[in-house]
Write a protein that holds these residues in place. Sequence first.
Motif: not given
Length: 275
Positions: A80-105
């Motif tokens: 679970t995400v609680e509080g403040t989180i952070s991430a650092v990327l370089h240009d053109e990078e991507s991160l599948m970071w967080v998720q939510y919703g649906g029966a399975d979240g």
Amino acid sequence: MSSPTIATDAQLARWERFRAGRNAALAADHGWLTLTSFQWLEEKPSDVEFVPGLWSTDGTTAFLSASAEDGLTFVETGNTVEGTISAVLHDEESLMWVQYGGADGKQVVVELAMRADKYAIRTRDNGSPVLTEFRSVPTYDYNPDWVIEGRFEAYAEPQDVPIGTANPLVDGVHRSVGEVVFRVPGVRHEIRLHAEEEKLGALNVTFHDETNGDTTDEWRKVFIPRPRPDGSVVIDFNRTINYPSAFTPYGTCPMPVRGNSIDVRVEAGEKLPQD
């Protein structure tokens, strides 16, 4: 193209396997057909459309502040995400970071991305009608006349060429490693197209042709197997595919290098998805 050639059963079988794999890849969970938004992050912690929590960036780092009640979890761990989180990327990078919703979240995945040296998020929703209603990409019928012999002329060193992308606010760079040179029946001059290098020495060629905006998207691409030792290549335009931006307005797909055009109708490969 004159004097059409009849495809063999083996050629058709290979092409049909390629098409089946392509359609299956497009229909993957949280793939390109699931994009439902593209939003730049602001300096002040702010709400964003569709996604719980407060999002922001200081230019170098992206931040998300959320409570357990927001229902956000990390894609990688499921925690679970609680509080403040952070991430650092370089240009053109991507991160599948967080998720939510649906029966399975896990119905919606939030992708953090760095584009044009700015942070953005994209939502990938498995409930998107673009995905749930997808069956296959329309294509031209297989035509062996669009399997063309050519040659690859490598540059001494790769050349970075500025290009545009499907998002007018995002510029791109094409790392050209050389040019693919070939002739199309009915056209007197040679055609030269910039190529990028892919895994195992294969080539990726992004191009315009005369079908664009009519039966096909504004540009397409074709992958070419690794050149032979003598530089010769086989370009199978039946395997020409769309970029994700053909299916969604939320892509940042690269445009062709200026001049990467074939001045005939390449009636092979994928058509406009809505056709």
